[in-house]
Scaffold this motif. Sequence first.
Motif, PDB file in Angstrom:
ATOM      1  N   ILE A  85       0.872  -1.170   0.000  1.00 50.42           N
ATOM      2  CA  ILE A  85       0.000   0.000   0.000  1.00 50.42           C
ATOM      3  C   ILE A  85       0.911   1.223   0.000  1.00 50.42           C
ATOM      4  N   VAL A  86       0.649   2.173  -0.876  1.00 51.62           N
ATOM      5  CA  VAL A  86       1.429   3.415  -0.918  1.00 51.62           C
ATOM      6  C   VAL A  86       0.539   4.547  -0.431  1.00 51.62           C
ATOM      7  N   LYS A  87       1.011   5.250   0.593  1.00 51.79           N
ATOM      8  CA  LYS A  87       0.250   6.351   1.182  1.00 51.79           C
ATOM      9  C   LYS A  87       1.118   7.605   1.226  1.00 51.79           C
ATOM     10  N   GLY A  88       0.533   8.730   0.891  1.00 48.52           N
ATOM     11  CA  GLY A  88       1.226  10.006   1.023  1.00 48.52           C
ATOM     12  C   GLY A  88       1.027  10.550   2.427  1.00 48.52           C
ATOM     13  N   LEU A  89       2.069  11.153   2.961  1.00 48.44           N
ATOM     14  CA  LEU A  89       1.994  11.770   4.287  1.00 48.44           C
ATOM     15  C   LEU A  89       2.227  13.267   4.150  1.00 48.44           C
ATOM     16  N   ARG A  90       1.268  14.042   4.661  1.00 45.34           N
ATOM     17  CA  ARG A  90       1.386  15.498   4.599  1.00 45.34           C
ATOM     18  C   ARG A  90       2.050  16.068   5.841  1.00 45.34           C
ATOM     19  N   ALA A  91       1.748  15.487   6.995  1.00 46.38           N
ATOM     20  CA  ALA A  91       2.231  16.040   8.260  1.00 46.38           C
ATOM     21  C   ALA A  91       2.334  14.934   9.298  1.00 46.38           C
ATOM     22  N   VAL A  92       2.888  15.278  10.450  1.00 51.09           N
ATOM     23  CA  VAL A  92       3.023  14.321  11.545  1.00 51.09           C
ATOM     24  C   VAL A  92       1.663  13.765  11.948  1.00 51.09           C
ATOM     25  N   SER A  93       0.631  14.584  11.891  1.00 48.63           N
ATOM     26  CA  SER A  93      -0.712  14.114  12.263  1.00 48.63           C
ATOM     27  C   SER A  93      -1.177  12.999  11.338  1.00 48.63           C
ATOM     28  N   ASP A  94      -0.829  13.045  10.057  1.00 48.10           N
ATOM     29  CA  ASP A  94      -1.138  11.946   9.138  1.00 48.10           C
ATOM     30  C   ASP A  94      -0.413  10.676   9.576  1.00 48.10           C
ATOM     31  N   PHE A  95       0.841  10.828   9.986  1.00 52.77           N
ATOM     32  CA  PHE A  95       1.653   9.670  10.344  1.00 52.77           C
ATOM     33  C   PHE A  95       1.061   8.910  11.524  1.00 52.77           C
ATOM     34  N   ASP A  96       0.595   9.616  12.528  1.00 57.64           N
ATOM     35  CA  ASP A  96       0.028   8.957  13.708  1.00 57.64           C
ATOM     36  C   ASP A  96      -1.097   8.006  13.324  1.00 57.64           C
ATOM     37  N   THR A 113       3.014  -1.293   4.098  1.00 55.72           N
ATOM     38  CA  THR A 113       2.627   0.070   3.737  1.00 55.72           C
ATOM     39  C   THR A 113       3.889   0.894   3.568  1.00 55.72           C
ATOM     40  N   LEU A 114       3.976   1.585   2.447  1.00 55.18           N
ATOM     41  CA  LEU A 114       5.097   2.484   2.199  1.00 55.18           C
ATOM     42  C   LEU A 114       4.581   3.915   2.269  1.00 55.18           C
ATOM     43  N   PHE A 115       5.259   4.726   3.056  1.00 58.93           N
ATOM     44  CA  PHE A 115       4.877   6.123   3.204  1.00 58.93           C
ATOM     45  C   PHE A 115       5.747   6.987   2.307  1.00 58.93           C
ATOM     46  N   VAL A 116       5.089   7.843   1.554  1.00 60.75           N
ATOM     47  CA  VAL A 116       5.782   8.748   0.646  1.00 60.75           C
ATOM     48  C   VAL A 116       5.523  10.173   1.132  1.00 60.75           C
ATOM     49  N   PRO A 117       6.579  10.923   1.410  1.00 64.88           N
ATOM     50  CA  PRO A 117       6.337  12.297   1.843  1.00 64.88           C
ATOM     51  C   PRO A 117       5.732  13.114   0.708  1.00 64.88           C
ATOM     52  N   THR A 118       4.719  13.867   1.040  1.00 67.27           N
ATOM     53  CA  THR A 118       4.044  14.696   0.058  1.00 67.27           C
ATOM     54  C   THR A 118       4.964  15.797  -0.441  1.00 67.27           C
ATOM     55  N   ASN A 119       4.839  16.115  -1.685  1.00 68.92           N
ATOM     56  CA  ASN A 119       5.531  17.273  -2.241  1.00 68.92           C
ATOM     57  C   ASN A 119       5.124  18.483  -1.398  1.00 68.92           C
ATOM     58  N   PRO A 120       6.064  19.295  -0.925  1.00 67.01           N
ATOM     59  CA  PRO A 120       5.718  20.438  -0.069  1.00 67.01           C
ATOM     60  C   PRO A 120       4.667  21.372  -0.676  1.00 67.01           C
ATOM     61  N   THR A 121       4.605  21.411  -1.992  1.00 64.69           N
ATOM     62  CA  THR A 121       3.595  22.243  -2.662  1.00 64.69           C
ATOM     63  C   THR A 121       2.184  21.827  -2.261  1.00 64.69           C
ATOM     64  N   TYR A 122       2.006  20.541  -1.949  1.00 63.01           N
ATOM     65  CA  TYR A 122       0.675  20.010  -1.648  1.00 63.01           C
ATOM     66  C   TYR A 122       0.507  19.609  -0.182  1.00 63.01           C
TER      67      TYR A 122
END
Length: 159
Positions: A85-96, A113-122
């Motif tokens: 599963i690939v999930k984007g993470l926007r912030a620490v709150s997403d990670f929790d 599950t693989l976490f991909v940091p969101t592009n800072p633009t988004y």
Amino acid sequence: MRRAVCPGSFDPITNGHLDIIARASKLYDEVYVAVMINQSKKGLFEIDERIELIREVTAEFGNVVVESFHGLLVDFCKQRDIPAIVKGLRAVSDFDYELQMAQMNNGLTGVETLFVPTNPTYSFLSSSLVKEVAAWGGDVSHLVPPVVLDALGERLGKG
């Protein structure tokens, strides 16, 4: 064949979602976009409309399959032999939240599950925010693909 899934409600798909899907499509042979059906929630767009919009904006990748699902994501994965599963993470709150889900999914079936940091633009972007800003007449043209912008305008009576 290496497969992964990018799950979500995608109501509507945003440039942030698209960025994660595009990045996953470079890492995997086949990327499923799993559009979650939540019977208790009424979305702005029907499931079929979301699927069509996603298919349109991901067509250029050539290795993206878009399907709907309800129930457990791990069952969707098991039925299609998808190990990741690939999930984007926007912030620490997403990670929790996402860490708990990842651990549960792995414990149930071994799906990673693989976490991909969101592009800072988004990093601030969500479908809910896009819908709210668009409903009030704000400019969201830089936040969604053009076809989604048109669909939003039609749906909200601003097109």
